[in-house]
Every structure is written in C-alpha cells, then in structure tokens.
Design a protein around this motif. Structure first.
Motif, mmCIF file in Angstrom:
data_model
loop_
_atom_site.group_PDB
_atom_site.id
_atom_site.type_symbol
_atom_site.label_atom_id
_atom_site.label_comp_id
_atom_site.label_asym_id
_atom_site.label_seq_id
_atom_site.Cartn_x
_atom_site.Cartn_y
_atom_site.Cartn_z
ATOM 1 N N GLY B 161 0.805 -1.221 0.000
ATOM 2 C CA GLY B 161 0.000 0.000 0.000
ATOM 3 C C GLY B 161 0.837 1.269 0.000
ATOM 4 O O GLY B 161 0.504 2.229 -0.681
ATOM 5 N N TYR B 162 1.954 1.261 0.737
ATOM 6 C CA TYR B 162 2.698 2.518 0.824
ATOM 7 C C TYR B 162 3.393 2.881 -0.478
ATOM 8 O O TYR B 162 3.623 4.055 -0.758
ATOM 9 N N GLN B 164 2.009 2.144 -3.457
ATOM 10 C CA GLN B 164 0.870 2.659 -4.223
ATOM 11 C C GLN B 164 0.555 4.091 -3.785
ATOM 12 O O GLN B 164 0.302 4.961 -4.609
ATOM 13 N N ALA B 165 0.602 4.298 -2.459
ATOM 14 C CA ALA B 165 0.315 5.637 -1.943
ATOM 15 C C ALA B 165 1.320 6.638 -2.487
ATOM 16 O O ALA B 165 0.951 7.744 -2.884
ATOM 17 N N LYS B 167 2.897 6.451 -5.284
ATOM 18 C CA LYS B 167 2.568 6.698 -6.693
ATOM 19 C C LYS B 167 1.420 7.689 -6.800
ATOM 20 O O LYS B 167 1.446 8.601 -7.620
ATOM 21 N N VAL B 168 0.400 7.471 -5.968
ATOM 22 C CA VAL B 168 -0.752 8.369 -6.004
ATOM 23 C C VAL B 168 -0.342 9.783 -5.622
ATOM 24 O O VAL B 168 -0.901 10.759 -6.106
ATOM 25 N N MET B 169 0.687 9.892 -4.759
ATOM 26 C CA MET B 169 1.202 11.210 -4.377
ATOM 27 C C MET B 169 1.933 11.898 -5.529
ATOM 28 O O MET B 169 2.280 13.062 -5.440
ATOM 29 N N GLY B 170 2.253 11.134 -6.558
ATOM 30 C CA GLY B 170 2.980 11.700 -7.678
ATOM 31 C C GLY B 170 4.477 11.464 -7.619
ATOM 32 O O GLY B 170 5.217 12.066 -8.377
ATOM 33 N N SER B 171 4.947 10.604 -6.708
ATOM 34 C CA SER B 171 6.383 10.328 -6.619
ATOM 35 C C SER B 171 6.880 9.647 -7.893
ATOM 36 O O SER B 171 6.176 8.821 -8.467
ATOM 37 N N ASP B 173 9.625 7.259 -10.141
ATOM 38 C CA ASP B 173 10.153 5.911 -9.932
ATOM 39 C C ASP B 173 11.411 5.921 -9.076
ATOM 40 O O ASP B 173 11.578 5.088 -8.189
ATOM 41 N N ILE B 176 10.578 6.495 -5.493
ATOM 42 C CA ILE B 176 9.931 5.318 -4.903
ATOM 43 C C ILE B 176 10.976 4.253 -4.592
ATOM 44 O O ILE B 176 10.986 3.660 -3.520
#
Lengths: 333, 273
Positions: B161-162, B164-165, B167-171, B173, B176
């Motif tokens: 989940g973290y 994915q979170a 990614k959703v934040m716009g980080s 690759d 991440i």
C-alpha cells in the motif's frame, strides 16, 4: 438544499473497462480475459459523497486504482476535474493534487521505515507546498485535525493502533488539499468498535474541507452514514444507482435487497432475513449468460438467463437499475 | 534489553581487524617486507617474534597486521561494488519488470552458472595481478545474490500500500525506489553485504594463494598462506596465524551481519512510552 447548477462533474467515469489476461501458455494460447471492470459509468460532483458498494471481487478496488491512475484502463474514459486520464501521458503531479486515496489496510499503506512526520511532509515537499517551517505547520495542523497530536510526528507507524494509523492515512490523503478522495474500504480492516469513529472523522473532514468522496465499501451501513448517492456494483458492472434514500428505502435490484438484508439489525428477527441471495459470486472468468446475478437471484425469470443482460435504465428520476424484473414491473404499473 | 551478543562479538572481531589495519605501523614490531633475516628464519612464536618468523625470517605478527590492510580493503571495496551493482540491477528489474527484468534475470543466471572464482581468475588474467585488479575482479563477480534478493524484495514490496500511496502522491520511480523500496529491503541487503565481505576476503586469499592476487613480498593473508603451504607440517605457525586472522575476521563479519539485521528492523526496537 441548494439546487446544483449543471456543471461538469468533478469525476466522470465513462464506460470504463479494465480487463486482465489470465493464464495463457508460452505462445499465448488458452488465455482468458478477466473482466474486473466491464463498462462502468459514474460521476462524482464536487463536494459530493458517492458510495460504491458490492461484494469482494466485484471490481470496486480495480475501479479505484484506475481512477487514481494506478491501473491502466482497457477502454473507456476517465475525466477528473477537466483532465482526461491517459495511461502513460497523464500528468501524475497534477492528478495527485486533485485526487487522493485512503487505502484499505492501514498496516500496509504506511511505510514502516518513515516517521509519521516524514510520511505527511513528503507529499508537501514533493509538490513544493511551502518551506520547511510552513510544511511543519501544515503537518502539525493536519495531525490535529485527524485527532492526533503534533508530537506524534516523531513516531513510527508501528507505534500506533489500527485506528490511529488510518487517521494518519486520512491525513496523508488530505494534506495535499485534493478535490476528491477515494476511500477504498477505509474501515474494513479495523475493529468494529472504532469504525464509527473513523467514518465520523471522514464525514467531518470532507464536509469542512469541501472534498468530494468516492466511498468504496462492501458494507452498505458504512455508505448509509455518509453518502449522497450510492452505486451498487456486481461482477464488474453497476447494477443499481441513485440517491441514498431511494436505494435504502426502495431498493429495486434483488442484489441491492440482498446487501440490505445483510446489514445486521438488532430490531429485526433473524429468521427469514438470510436467504435473500444464496451461493457465491460466480467466477468472473466465466460469468453467467444474461444477467450476471441470475444464478443467485430468487426472482430470476427466463429472460434473465439469456443474453443480452439487462442494461441500466431509469425507474424514477435519478434512480437507475439493471434488472428485467424491476423494469418490467415499472412498465406494468 | 536484549544482549545482542552476535552484534557485539562480531563487531568486536571486525573492529579488531580494522584497528590492526589502521594502526599497523604502530602495532608492527618489525618491518613486514624488508625485515628479512635469513639467519632467523622459521623461528617458533616467542618473545622476539610473537607469531614466529617465516621462511625469510620476517615477523609474522607484523605481516598479519599489515596484511589486514589488504584483506579489509579488498573485502570492503569489492563488496561495495558488488552491492551497488546488485542493488541497482535488482531493484530496477523487480520494480520495472518487463524486458529489463528478463535481461537482468538472464544475466544473473549466466553469472550464477559460471563459478565466480573462475570468472575472477579470468578477469585477473586479463588485468594482471595486483590490488586494483583484485578489486575489479571480485567486485564484478559476486553481485548475483544481492541482485536476486533486491529483485525479489522489490517485486514483493511494490504492491504494498505505501508504494501505491507514493505513486498516487505523484512520486517518481527513482524516489519510490530510493525512499520506499530500498529502506525496507536494507536489512537483508546488509546481511548479504557483510557475508559477501567475508566471501571477498576468502576469495582474495584464494586468488593470492594461487599467485594472482597480491604479489610478494607484500603481505596479504592469502599470499602468506600460499607461502606457507610447502612446509605446513614442519612450520605450522606460518599458516596458522594468517588463517586465524581470516577465520576471525570472516566470523566477525557474519555475526555482525546478523546483529545489524536485528537492529535495522525498527519493529524490533522497544516501543516508546
């Protein structure tokens, strides 16, 4: 209540499909298609709360992943705040400022190696929202808003309970001040005793911040508490949608009625409430012909077992259902 | 409070080796290279020569102490190269998948099919003997385990989940991989790195033993063992002391790896009140 001017909705999902190829040999033979989401249309207007309910495996979470850009749709269209979502070319940073997500499992959705303060400050830093001091202030403010203390910023996620972790997850979703948050089963991993607290917190925060919510749950009672409109999903399709009063007072689809019957109610006798829908969700790799619900439906007719299946049709203003029985009853009356 | 005996004992052995390497000029009682005295060759351990003297009359204690410099440099630097190569390849392969993953996995499998010492020998044969060649040869041949672990961890963690979170934040690759994936796989990678350091020290000893590593008269633990092999029965201290140095350093590194894994997991730390 104010009448909404017909503006462009904040979120438009138009005939969205997400298919997964399953199996298949070395040369692609024998591959089957899993239609996780199969032609879903949905809108969320700004400030509104829409509930999306359905059993596990009906495609709710896949739909949520597609909306936040984690899952590329097979076909269909998603427009968020005027930005059409396209896989690969979407401006992730701009999308992140518009739509955020609260995840199901508060144990997996927080990086165990980062302190809470860093978890909340990272998105602000990424989006250059203020200098160090401003970020610290925002983090402390957001911690207070979700019912934690600013000094909790120095702790690691594992030092918190499940409910507190979900508060952190909500804080992280809201800290970028998005216009829409997708809550993917935000309370299903939590103890029953703290679910109401988290739901109340979500209602309070989204109301005070004017954030629209897409509330995904398998539990109608969760949706009942906060949503303006409800959509019921079954095997990748929406089978009924409408304002929550209509859905709760006069559910027209047998599946919705089955879900309603599953809400525990201490004032109803247990006898006679169970056998509304029997059996399990069919294998989505081989969905039944016609209406996907017919094998479990107590009211299924001959027409329900034949292709094509029922499409969503309005049975009263704003209330649509995909059921031959309900649509036929309407014509008869 | 846990004892963490492995951390302290392992760290102690390793610290001892590091101290010996750093303070070699102070600790050595004789010149390790030029102190040859053929009249006093192969003397057993005693007051003059603590660890005895070798066939050319050089003090083994001084040579072991100076040899620590070579062995530790080779161990640390070559393992650092291995860790960087393995982590970069593994994490990108696991996270991105696709053709890059196929390529990296294929390369890893090929590397695993070649005995690493033989491959290092081949590289040494091309580059010629010496410390620099040793670093390159050992740095390029032992990244496969790091790579496999990093790849498997990245594949397991990227669906968390973290991630994915983030990614959703716009980080991006890179962010991440560095901030979400790497810290959460650091434990096993550090364990592998410490074990690998021990392995590199052993491989250096093997290459020097075969005459391709450190060249005489300069001391490394491997080359000292190599010198000792002709009369190991008559003069056992020639082999015993460099052998023990290798043994305790590698053992220390292995224990240290275990200990580090324990403290690098924040969930094993005691909860704050």
């Amino acid at each position: 209540m104010m009448v909404e001017v017909a503006t462009e909705p904040l979120l438009t999902v138009d005939n969205l499909a997400v298919h997964f190829a399953q199996g298949g040999g070395l040369f692609g033979g024998g591959a089957r298609v899993l239609r996780a989401v199969d032609g879903v249309s949905l809108t969320v207007r700004s400030g509104e709360c829409v509930g999306l309910v359905g059993e596990s495996g009906c495609g709710k979470s896949t739909l949520a992943s597609a909306i936040v850009g984690l899952q590329a749709p097979t076909s269909g269209r998603i427009v968020i705040d005027g930005i059409p979502l396209r896989s690969g070319t979407t401006d992730r940073m701009r999308l992140a400022r518009t739509v955020q997500m609260v995840f199901q499992d508060p144990y997996a959705s927080l990086n165990p190696r980062r302190r809470v303060g860093e978890l909340l400050a990272a998105p602000l830093r990424l989006h250059a929202m203020g200098d160090g001091k401003e970020i610290g202030r925002r983090v402390a403010d957001m911690l207070r808003r979700v019912g934690l203390r600013p000094e909790h910023a120095n702790r690691y996620p594992h030092e918190f309970s499940g409910g507190q972790r979900q508060r952190i997850g909500i804080a992280r979703a809201l800290i970028l001040e998005p216009k829409l948050i997708i809550c993917d089963e935000p309370v299903s991993a939590l103890d029953v005793s703290i679910r109401a607290q988290i739901i109340n917190l979500l209602v309070e925060l989204t109301d005070s911040l004017g954030v629209a919510t897409l509330m995904i749950s398998h539990d109608l009672s969760v949706v009942e508490h906060m949503c303006d409109r409800v959509a019921v999903m079954y095997l990748g399709r929406i089978v009924e949608s409408g304002p929550w009063q209509r859905i709760f007072e006069r559910p027209s689809h047998p599946y919705t009625r089955a879900l309603m019957a599953a809400i525990p109610d201490p004032f109803k006798p247990i006898v006679g409430r169970r056998a509304v829908a029997s059996g399990d969700v069919p294998n989505p790799l081989t969905p039944p012909l016609g209406c996907a619900f017919h094998p479990r439906c107590p009211e299924a007719m001959a027409q329900c077992r034949q292709a094509p299946g029922p499409e969503l049709a309005a049975i009263e203003p704003g209330h649509t259902t995909a059921c031959w029985v309900a649509q036929r009853a309407l014509i008869a009356s | 409070m846990k004892m963490r005996a492995n951390l302290w004992i392992g760290g102690g052995f390793f610290a001892l080796a590091v101290t010996a390497a750093l303070l070699a000029p102070v600790l050595a009682t004789h010149d390790p290279v030029l102190g040859a005295d053929l009249m006093r060759s192969e003397e057993p351990p005693g007051r003059e020569f603590w660890f005895g003297s070798d066939t050319q009359g050089r003090d083994i204690w001084s040579r072991v102490v100076y040899g620590a410099r070579i062995s530790l440099t080779v161990g640390v630097v070559s393992q650092l190269i291995n860790s960087v190569i393995g982590t970069v390849l593994g994490i990108t392969a696991g996270y991105w998948g696709g053709w890059w993953d196929d390529l990296v996995s294929g390369l890893t499998n090929i590397m695993l099919a070649i005995p690493s010492l033989i491959f290092a020998l081949a590289i040494m044969a091309i580059l010629g003997p010496g410390l620099f060649s040793l670093l390159i040869a050992l740095g390029l041949t032992n990244w496969t385990f790091t790579c496999r672990i990093a790849r498997a961890q990245a594949m397991a963690l990227k669906s968390q989940g973290y991630v994915q979170a983030a990614k959703v934040m716009g980080s991006g690759d890179l962010s991440i991989m560095l901030r979400e994936l790497l810290p959460n796989m650091a434990g096993p990678l550090i364990v592998i790195a410490t074990l690998g350091m021990g392995g590199s020290i052993l491989a250096e000893a093997a290459l020097s033993f075969l005459g391709l590593g450190i060249q005489p008269p300069f001391p490394s633990w491997g080359s000292m063992l190599s010198d000792a092999r002709d009369n190991i029965r008559a003069v056992p201290w020639l082999a015993a002391f460099p052998g023990l140095a290798i043994f305790f350093t590698v053992l220390g590194l292995n224990l240290l790896g275990d200990g580090l894994r324990d403290i690098l997991d924040p969930q094993s730390r005691s909860r704050l009140p």
